[in-house]
Design a protein around this motif. Structure first.
Motif, PDB file in Angstrom:
ATOM      1  N   PRO A 162      37.350  33.731  32.542  1.00 37.21           N
ATOM      2  CA  PRO A 162      38.328  34.279  31.594  1.00 37.21           C
ATOM      3  C   PRO A 162      38.129  33.804  30.152  1.00 37.21           C
ATOM      4  CG  PRO A 162      39.423  33.218  33.453  1.00 37.21           C
ATOM      5  CD  PRO A 162      37.974  32.957  33.584  1.00 37.21           C
ATOM      6  N   GLY A 163      37.534  32.647  29.975  1.00 33.98           N
ATOM      7  CA  GLY A 163      37.295  32.144  28.625  1.00 33.98           C
ATOM      8  C   GLY A 163      36.338  33.015  27.837  1.00 33.98           C
ATOM      9  N   LEU A 164      35.495  33.729  28.537  1.00 29.59           N
ATOM     10  CA  LEU A 164      34.541  34.614  27.879  1.00 29.59           C
ATOM     11  C   LEU A 164      35.246  35.762  27.171  1.00 29.59           C
ATOM     12  CD1 LEU A 164      31.490  34.921  27.531  1.00 29.59           C
ATOM     13  CD2 LEU A 164      31.479  36.338  29.557  1.00 29.59           C
ATOM     14  N   LEU A 165      36.301  36.282  27.784  1.00 25.68           N
ATOM     15  CA  LEU A 165      37.079  37.355  27.162  1.00 25.68           C
ATOM     16  C   LEU A 165      37.770  36.856  25.899  1.00 25.68           C
ATOM     17  CD1 LEU A 165      38.159  40.252  27.231  1.00 25.68           C
ATOM     18  CD2 LEU A 165      40.057  39.399  28.617  1.00 25.68           C
ATOM     19  N   VAL A 204      31.729  45.944  36.109  1.00 29.86           N
ATOM     20  CA  VAL A 204      30.963  44.709  35.932  1.00 29.86           C
ATOM     21  C   VAL A 204      31.674  43.808  34.911  1.00 29.86           C
ATOM     22  CG1 VAL A 204      28.788  43.761  35.077  1.00 29.86           C
ATOM     23  CG2 VAL A 204      28.771  45.698  36.634  1.00 29.86           C
ATOM     24  N   GLY A 205      32.188  44.396  33.843  1.00 29.51           N
ATOM     25  CA  GLY A 205      32.925  43.613  32.855  1.00 29.51           C
ATOM     26  C   GLY A 205      34.169  42.977  33.429  1.00 29.51           C
ATOM     27  N   LEU A 206      34.905  43.712  34.260  1.00 25.82           N
ATOM     28  CA  LEU A 206      36.099  43.141  34.893  1.00 25.82           C
ATOM     29  C   LEU A 206      35.738  41.993  35.827  1.00 25.82           C
ATOM     30  CD1 LEU A 206      38.214  46.321  35.674  1.00 25.82           C
ATOM     31  CD2 LEU A 206      38.740  44.526  34.027  1.00 25.82           C
ATOM     32  N   ILE A 207      34.654  42.142  36.561  1.00 30.91           N
ATOM     33  CA  ILE A 207      34.223  41.070  37.462  1.00 30.91           C
ATOM     34  C   ILE A 207      33.848  39.825  36.663  1.00 30.91           C
ATOM     35  CG2 ILE A 207      32.411  40.381  39.095  1.00 30.91           C
ATOM     36  CD1 ILE A 207      32.467  43.301  40.108  1.00 30.91           C
ATOM     37  N   VAL A 208      33.135  40.008  35.563  1.00 37.91           N
ATOM     38  CA  VAL A 208      32.750  38.872  34.717  1.00 37.91           C
ATOM     39  C   VAL A 208      33.983  38.194  34.143  1.00 37.91           C
ATOM     40  CG1 VAL A 208      31.604  38.256  32.558  1.00 37.91           C
ATOM     41  CG2 VAL A 208      30.457  39.733  34.196  1.00 37.91           C
TER      42      VAL A 208
END
Length: 71
Positions: A31-34, A22-26
């Motif tokens: 990408p700015g969230l990471l 789920v984290g990889l999908i998000v």
């Protein structure tokens, strides 16, 4: 519904795998969230890095003094 819950979150390994996917999908979708999460994490850890580095150097020095260098 309970069957799906047990399948994806039933054991710690399954929960971790589900959480990672789920984290990889998000991250793929936003990408700015990471970048935001990493910057905040490093900002919070910054005051701890100096003392941890000092303690690590002291421990390494004591090990070298007591046991010598390994060849």
């Amino acid at each position: 519904m309970n069957q799906w819950f047990r399948y994806f979150l039933g054991t710690p390994q399954r929960f971790l795998r589900t959480f990672v996917v789920v984290g990889l999908i998000v991250v793929i979708l936003n990408p700015g969230l990471l970048a935001l999460a990493v910057n905040r994490f490093l900002g919070e850890m910054n005051p701890l890095i100096g003392p941890l580095l000092q303690i690590g150097i002291v421990v390494a020095g004591i090990r070298i003094i007591l046991f010598g260098r390994k060849k």
